[in-house]
Motif scaffolding. Structure first.
Motif, PDB file in Angstrom:
ATOM      1  N   LEU A 277       4.720   9.514  37.807  1.00  0.00           N
ATOM      2  CA  LEU A 277       3.619   9.245  38.730  1.00  0.00           C
ATOM      3  C   LEU A 277       4.098   9.384  40.173  1.00  0.00           C
ATOM      4  N   ALA A 278       5.305   8.892  40.440  1.00  0.00           N
ATOM      5  CA  ALA A 278       5.880   9.049  41.778  1.00  0.00           C
ATOM      6  C   ALA A 278       6.079  10.526  42.102  1.00  0.00           C
ATOM      7  N   PHE A 279       6.540  11.301  41.109  1.00  0.00           N
ATOM      8  CA  PHE A 279       6.734  12.741  41.301  1.00  0.00           C
ATOM      9  C   PHE A 279       5.408  13.434  41.609  1.00  0.00           C
ATOM     10  N   VAL A 280       4.351  13.042  40.906  1.00  0.00           N
ATOM     11  CA  VAL A 280       3.032  13.641  41.138  1.00  0.00           C
ATOM     12  C   VAL A 280       2.538  13.324  42.553  1.00  0.00           C
ATOM     13  N   ILE A 281       2.738  12.092  42.989  1.00  0.00           N
ATOM     14  CA  ILE A 281       2.315  11.705  44.336  1.00  0.00           C
ATOM     15  C   ILE A 281       3.028  12.552  45.386  1.00  0.00           C
ATOM     16  N   VAL A 282       4.324  12.755  45.194  1.00  0.00           N
ATOM     17  CA  VAL A 282       5.095  13.584  46.118  1.00  0.00           C
ATOM     18  C   VAL A 282       4.604  15.032  46.075  1.00  0.00           C
ATOM     19  N   THR A 283       4.316  15.516  44.888  1.00  0.00           N
ATOM     20  CA  THR A 283       3.826  16.891  44.737  1.00  0.00           C
ATOM     21  C   THR A 283       2.489  17.079  45.435  1.00  0.00           C
ATOM     22  N   VAL A 284       1.566  16.140  45.227  1.00  0.00           N
ATOM     23  CA  VAL A 284       0.253  16.217  45.874  1.00  0.00           C
ATOM     24  C   VAL A 284       0.402  16.173  47.393  1.00  0.00           C
ATOM     25  N   ALA A 285       1.232  15.250  47.882  1.00  0.00           N
ATOM     26  CA  ALA A 285       1.441  15.124  49.324  1.00  0.00           C
ATOM     27  C   ALA A 285       2.043  16.401  49.902  1.00  0.00           C
ATOM     28  N   THR A 286       2.998  16.998  49.195  1.00  0.00           N
ATOM     29  CA  THR A 286       3.632  18.234  49.646  1.00  0.00           C
ATOM     30  C   THR A 286       2.625  19.373  49.705  1.00  0.00           C
ATOM     31  N   CYS A 287       1.784  19.458  48.673  1.00  0.00           N
ATOM     32  CA  CYS A 287       0.741  20.496  48.660  1.00  0.00           C
ATOM     33  C   CYS A 287      -0.245  20.297  49.805  1.00  0.00           C
ATOM     34  N   ARG A 288      -0.629  19.049  50.059  1.00  0.00           N
ATOM     35  CA  ARG A 288      -1.556  18.767  51.152  1.00  0.00           C
ATOM     36  C   ARG A 288      -0.964  19.209  52.491  1.00  0.00           C
ATOM     37  N   ILE A 289       0.313  18.910  52.697  1.00  0.00           N
ATOM     38  CA  ILE A 289       0.974  19.292  53.945  1.00  0.00           C
ATOM     39  C   ILE A 289       1.051  20.807  54.071  1.00  0.00           C
ATOM     40  N   TYR A 290       1.449  21.478  52.971  1.00  0.00           N
ATOM     41  CA  TYR A 290       1.589  22.933  53.003  1.00  0.00           C
ATOM     42  C   TYR A 290       0.252  23.604  53.325  1.00  0.00           C
ATOM     43  N   TYR A 291      -0.793  23.227  52.592  1.00  0.00           N
ATOM     44  CA  TYR A 291      -2.084  23.897  52.794  1.00  0.00           C
ATOM     45  C   TYR A 291      -2.714  23.543  54.134  1.00  0.00           C
ATOM     46  N   ARG A 292      -2.440  22.361  54.646  1.00  0.00           N
ATOM     47  CA  ARG A 292      -2.952  22.000  55.969  1.00  0.00           C
ATOM     48  C   ARG A 292      -2.236  22.811  57.049  1.00  0.00           C
ATOM     49  N   LYS A 293      -0.908  22.919  56.955  1.00  0.00           N
ATOM     50  CA  LYS A 293      -0.139  23.627  57.977  1.00  0.00           C
ATOM     51  C   LYS A 293      -0.299  25.137  57.869  1.00  0.00           C
ATOM     52  N   ARG A 294      -0.301  25.647  56.642  1.00  0.00           N
ATOM     53  CA  ARG A 294      -0.275  27.095  56.436  1.00  0.00           C
ATOM     54  C   ARG A 294      -1.674  27.702  56.335  1.00  0.00           C
ATOM     55  N   TRP A 295      -2.620  26.940  55.747  1.00  0.00           N
ATOM     56  CA  TRP A 295      -3.949  27.465  55.469  1.00  0.00           C
ATOM     57  C   TRP A 295      -5.050  26.796  56.293  1.00  0.00           C
ATOM     58  N   HIS A 296      -4.754  25.629  56.856  1.00  0.00           N
ATOM     59  CA  HIS A 296      -5.743  24.849  57.604  1.00  0.00           C
ATOM     60  C   HIS A 296      -6.910  24.410  56.723  1.00  0.00           C
ATOM     61  N   VAL A 297      -6.585  24.042  55.489  1.00  0.00           N
ATOM     62  CA  VAL A 297      -7.580  23.527  54.551  1.00  0.00           C
ATOM     63  C   VAL A 297      -7.025  22.267  53.893  1.00  0.00           C
TER      64      VAL A 297
END
Length: 303
Positions: A277-297
């Protein structure tokens, strides 16, 4: 950034069903055997993830037009990755996964060869199961809902299916078939525009929702027969959201009904393995950061 883009082009969030199904099935195996999560399990999860990555790379190559129309997260369309890098990624991840699986057993190798072959003919012509409504559904349900839990303990699952109880692969087969049916709704317009014959295009949204409800009800029945209350709760809640989608008939509700079963299954896997569950939270947070910075979504999100 090109390497980072290629990593995220493997669609990490779409690996959640693979990881969660494996871990939920593994938890029961450990309950029976007294075992614990070990390096071999981590290796198996890595191999399954590599195989899924290859399938998603290949799918993007052959779904370029429809993905553009459906306004999907198009790595190729935005020229963040090239067709050559996706094809190289497909070959490397697939070969590594199949090769490592041989270190486990011949049965495990047979499972991964099936995953590889079905992943290829699902997206690539001339067979392209993705464009054959029922074959596409069966291929997804078999790969994710049957072969993935089977990889937990192939020597038991293949020969003593009826003795497994609640982790019987039929539960996952039916629930994954239900989820797959719902996923075809969001892409219906784009798929129809390019001549694809997906489930939603051929039988229409109303029948797709009822089919998804029937399949999830079948999963609930398997959970009852297996006497596992937690999976029964998951299937019942999922069926309830599908029923609401039948009544409401909105794209947002369809999306919610599609994603909620995966969320619930992930939470169940996290209940058995808190570190996951901790790994999933980190994965979701990482994806959110990537798509916000790279895609602006904002991605991922539930609706």
């Amino acid at each position: 950034m090109k390497l980072v883009d290629l990593i995220f082009a493997a669609r990490p969030m779409l690996h959640l069903p693979v990881w969660s199904i494996y871990l939920v099935a593994l938890s029961h195996h450990h309950k029976l055997s007294g075992g614990r999560f070990g390096w071999s399990d981590l290796g198996m999860l890595a191999c399954l993830s590599l195989m899924a990555s290859g399938a998603y790379y290949l799918n993007q190559l052959y779904d370029y037009r429809s993905d553009a129309i459906n306004n999907k997260l198009g790595f190729l369309q935005r020229r963040l990755v090239s067709t050559g890098s996706l094809m190289t990624g497909y070959v490397v991840t697939s070969v590594v996964a199949v090769s490592v699986s041989l270190l486990y057993s011949l049965v495990t190798l047979a499972i991964f060869v099936q995953l590889f072959l079905l992943g290829y003919i699902y997206s690539a012509p001339p067979i392209r199961l993705k464009d054959r409504p029922m074959w596409g559904l069966l291929a997804n349900a078999y790969c994710f809902g049957f072969l993935v839990p089977t990889s937990v303990m192939p020597e038991v699952t293949l020969h003593n299916n009826g003795q497994l109880g609640w982790d019987n692969p039929m539960y996952f087969f039916l629930s994954l078939a239900s989820i797959y049916a719902l996923t075809t709704l969001a892409d219906r317009d784009g798929d129809r525009a390019v001549g694809k014959r997906t489930l939603a295009v051929v039988i229409g949204p109303v029948r797709v929702r009822f089919l998804a409800l029937l399949l999830m009800a079948g999963a609930a029945y398997v959970a009852v027969r297996s006497q596992h209350d937690l999976l029964l709760v998951l299937a019942t809640l999922s069926a309830t959201f599908i029923l609401i989608a039948i009544v409401v008939r909105s794209s947002r509700m369809d999306l919610f009904a599609t994603k909620t079963p995966i969320l619930l299954l992930t939470l169940l896997a996290g209940f058995f393995y808190p570190s996951y569950l901790a790994f999933v939270i980190v994965t979701v947070a990482t994806c959110r950061i990537y798509y916000r910075k790279r895609w602006h979504v904002d991605y991922p999100k539930l609706t």
